[in-house]
Design an enzyme around this catalytic site. Sequence first.
Site, PDB file in Angstrom:
ATOM      1  N   ALA A   1       0.831  -1.208   0.000  1.00 49.67           N
ATOM      2  CA  ALA A   1       0.000   0.000   0.000  1.00 49.67           C
ATOM      3  C   ALA A   1       0.864   1.257   0.000  1.00 49.67           C
ATOM      4  CB  ALA A   1      -0.921  -0.008   1.213  1.00 49.67           C
TER       5      ALA A   1
ATOM      6  N   ASP B   1      12.656   4.475   0.724  1.00 48.77           N
ATOM      7  CA  ASP B   1      11.862   3.772   1.753  1.00 48.77           C
ATOM      8  C   ASP B   1      12.747   3.289   2.897  1.00 48.77           C
ATOM      9  OD1 ASP B   1       9.790   4.069  -0.016  1.00 48.77           O
ATOM     10  OD2 ASP B   1       9.042   2.017   0.220  1.00 48.77           O
TER      11      ASP B   1
END
Length: 318
Positions: A105, A153
């Site tokens: 997600a 990330d």
Amino acid sequence: MPAYRATAPGKIILFGEHAVVYGQPALAVPVFAVQAQAVASAAPDLPAGEISLRAPAVGLDGVDYRALPADHPLARGVALTLEAVGAATPPAVRLKITSTIPVAAGLGSGAAVTVALVRALSGFLGRPLPDDAVNAIAYEVEKIHHGTPSGIDNTVITYARPVFFVKGQPLEPLRVGAPVTIVIADSGIPAPTAEAVADVRAAFQRDPEGYRALFAAVGDVVNAARQALEQGDVPRLGALMNENHRLLQRMGVSCATLDALVARARDAGAWGAKLSGGGRGGNMIALTPTHGDAAALAAALEAAGAVRTLTTTLSPST
Ligand code: PMV
């Protein structure tokens, strides 16, 4: 040997996704409302060298990492950690991994699981790895998930602080001048980041000049957003989010559902809104008015079809 527990937060990209793969800067922040956790404990009943993985979410219930394919993200995380701490045949360990971060997600669940795992295992073995080593391992494992990740990330999740990120360059912390509240809404459409990244690459190869100009325009938005965030200028930050969303639409990574949620957020009074992460689905983010009601904005997005919302507040840097 006492058990060793480590956690890592989720993350969102505030500005600059996709262009960051091509060397432009991007801004990302940790999301502490969700987290991955790893607990390493002694397993005197198992033979030395065994690292027994329990990760109910991916159906692992006591499997030695060596029994998994070498490119399994958890097995690779364990192997790289053992290499980094120089433990060829460590005492047997049970390693339990859980996470409240929604998977696929755009919230960084893969990177957070790796960071928690590396910290728990290296800490349990008495050789807790420094952040730069944790980050390097998480980047290697990200390559299994994403092919050619920019590294944003693993970086924001390892250091667990807002970052101004440029691929291949040392981390620059990002100062926050005033509290900023962000509602994160999941479109419910699963969207593999690797596919969106590959499509942007194909489009870039067809039209290098056009895409170079788009990426540069994103870079300008990111630099302006960094300044607005440092100055605590939330209305300006919102306008820049809207601009970044327009550029992402032109890159071809938005979709009708994300566009509708972005429009709904603005109608409901958000200072600005955009998709966040790989696009095509996954999440969008909206900037709540300073004295406005984040819960009302979240409710409006859920009424418009978001399957889940999370709210996060960036606190001013001290
Ligand atoms: O889908 P996410 O949140 O993991 O973000 C991907 C960000 C991209 O810029 C699209 C890819 C990358 O590696 O930076």
